[in-house]
Design an enzyme around this catalytic site. Sequence first.
Site, PDB file in Angstrom:
ATOM      1  N   HIS A  43       0.815  -1.216   0.000  1.00  0.00           N
ATOM      2  CA  HIS A  43       0.000   0.000   0.000  1.00  0.00           C
ATOM      3  C   HIS A  43       0.851   1.269   0.000  1.00  0.00           C
ATOM      4  O   HIS A  43       0.332   2.366  -0.230  1.00  0.00           O
ATOM      5  CB  HIS A  43      -0.936   0.000   1.217  1.00  0.00           C
ATOM      6  CG  HIS A  43      -2.286   0.582   0.930  1.00  0.00           C
ATOM      7  ND1 HIS A  43      -2.543   1.390  -0.158  1.00  0.00           N
ATOM      8  CD2 HIS A  43      -3.466   0.482   1.597  1.00  0.00           C
ATOM      9  CE1 HIS A  43      -3.806   1.767  -0.148  1.00  0.00           C
ATOM     10  NE2 HIS A  43      -4.395   1.218   0.905  1.00  0.00           N
ATOM     11  N   ARG A  44       2.153   1.158   0.249  1.00  0.00           N
ATOM     12  CA  ARG A  44       3.028   2.322   0.138  1.00  0.00           C
ATOM     13  C   ARG A  44       3.189   2.739  -1.318  1.00  0.00           C
ATOM     14  O   ARG A  44       3.410   3.913  -1.622  1.00  0.00           O
ATOM     15  CB  ARG A  44       4.417   2.020   0.711  1.00  0.00           C
ATOM     16  CG  ARG A  44       4.441   1.633   2.191  1.00  0.00           C
ATOM     17  CD  ARG A  44       5.813   1.137   2.589  1.00  0.00           C
ATOM     18  NE  ARG A  44       6.246  -0.024   1.781  1.00  0.00           N
ATOM     19  CZ  ARG A  44       7.432  -0.596   1.892  1.00  0.00           C
ATOM     20  NH1 ARG A  44       8.325  -0.141   2.775  1.00  0.00           N
ATOM     21  NH2 ARG A  44       7.743  -1.630   1.125  1.00  0.00           N
TER      22      ARG A  44
END
Length: 430
Positions: free
Chosen positions: A403-404
């Site tokens: 999700h980064r």
Amino acid sequence: MSIEIKMPALSPTMEEGTLAKWLVKEGDIVKSGDLMAEIETDKATMEFEAVDEGTIGKILVAEGTDNVKVGTVIATLLAEGESADSAPAPKAAAPKEEPKAEAPKSEAAPVPAAEAAKPAAALAPASGDRVKASPLARRIAAEKGVELSALAGSGPNGRIVKADVEGAKPGAAPAAAAPAAEGAAPAATAPASAKPAVVPDIPHTAEKLSNIRKTIARRLTESKQTVPHIYLTVDIRLDKLLKLRSEFNAALEARGVKLSVNDLLIKALGVSLMQVPKCNVMFTPDQLITFQRADISVAVSTPSGLITPIIAEADTKGLAAISEQMKDLATRARDNKLKPEEYQGGTASLSNMGMFGIKQFEAVINPPQGMIMAIGAGEKRPWIIDDALGVATIMSATGSFDHRAIDGADGAQLMQAFKALVENPLGMVA
């Protein structure tokens, strides 16, 4: 003049390894390209080939030795006409001389050099909780019921060898710890986090962790601790893909090619990553790398642990080529014959557990990749077909995304593209 054979770096990241097995013995003649040893790295067990021609002189590192640093002299190779006795000892094996400088003044009496160098027998040193012993000594000890920790090793660095075990009494209890030699440093106490777990008093077996299993444990722990995973699942109808696979296999039978469902899913993931390039990425502390092709790492279970051989350029490679390459890579992965470049890299991963009947699961991302696709089993389910209830073959697929690097909406687009390609498979081969 003898040649030093050193522990090789079998991958760009290798710093040390286990000398798992010698394939030659002292006195054997070897030529360039002959296999000399099997070396276990943090990724796989690989064969080490001879570069020069000559006769094996001395084997300096016994098989089964752990944590051998790259560059350590492990054996010597004698030139023509040279004997093991006449060959100079490797520099790495030369004993250090006692310093001749006058000892500094101290209230304590100095220890005589002769006493400090006294080769007193000691119990075999252990690495962690593992007693240092040759594989043959371990086998004999097991047959005789001898406790290895009770024996004093006469081999290099106190290693227990065959002769030590043959003279031991069966069932010998561990000997009391010998007094520390004068001038010896006290043993370091392991930190609390490194203490071994207390094993319940239940019949069990214990197996030493291989370098591969240690690496798997470390990397998966790091992934779950440092990579924020987001999971997205879709149900995919497989009927058209299964029909197309049957037609392809009928056409390819004369060439000896048989496509698996997994081969088509590798292709589908490769094409979908190029359709949604925001998911074909790698996160670094200061950069987001977007790849221009899809190299798919495919999870393969082997006796020594999980490894991920790579299908390069899966987005443009033909299905027959993917199938043949995947069969070759999987076979060599299980035999520990892969080259580093065949399992290092990759832009995304695919893990299929459908053959085990697993309906759906969430795979752990393989850093530094940005995503992995987890494939469940195809099964007959009630399904709405043309506004009427029917039966279809349905598979659940779950994407795990970093999700980064990948937003939820971008991950959803990839899952949508993957679903569309699998449900209309002609789109991936057009």
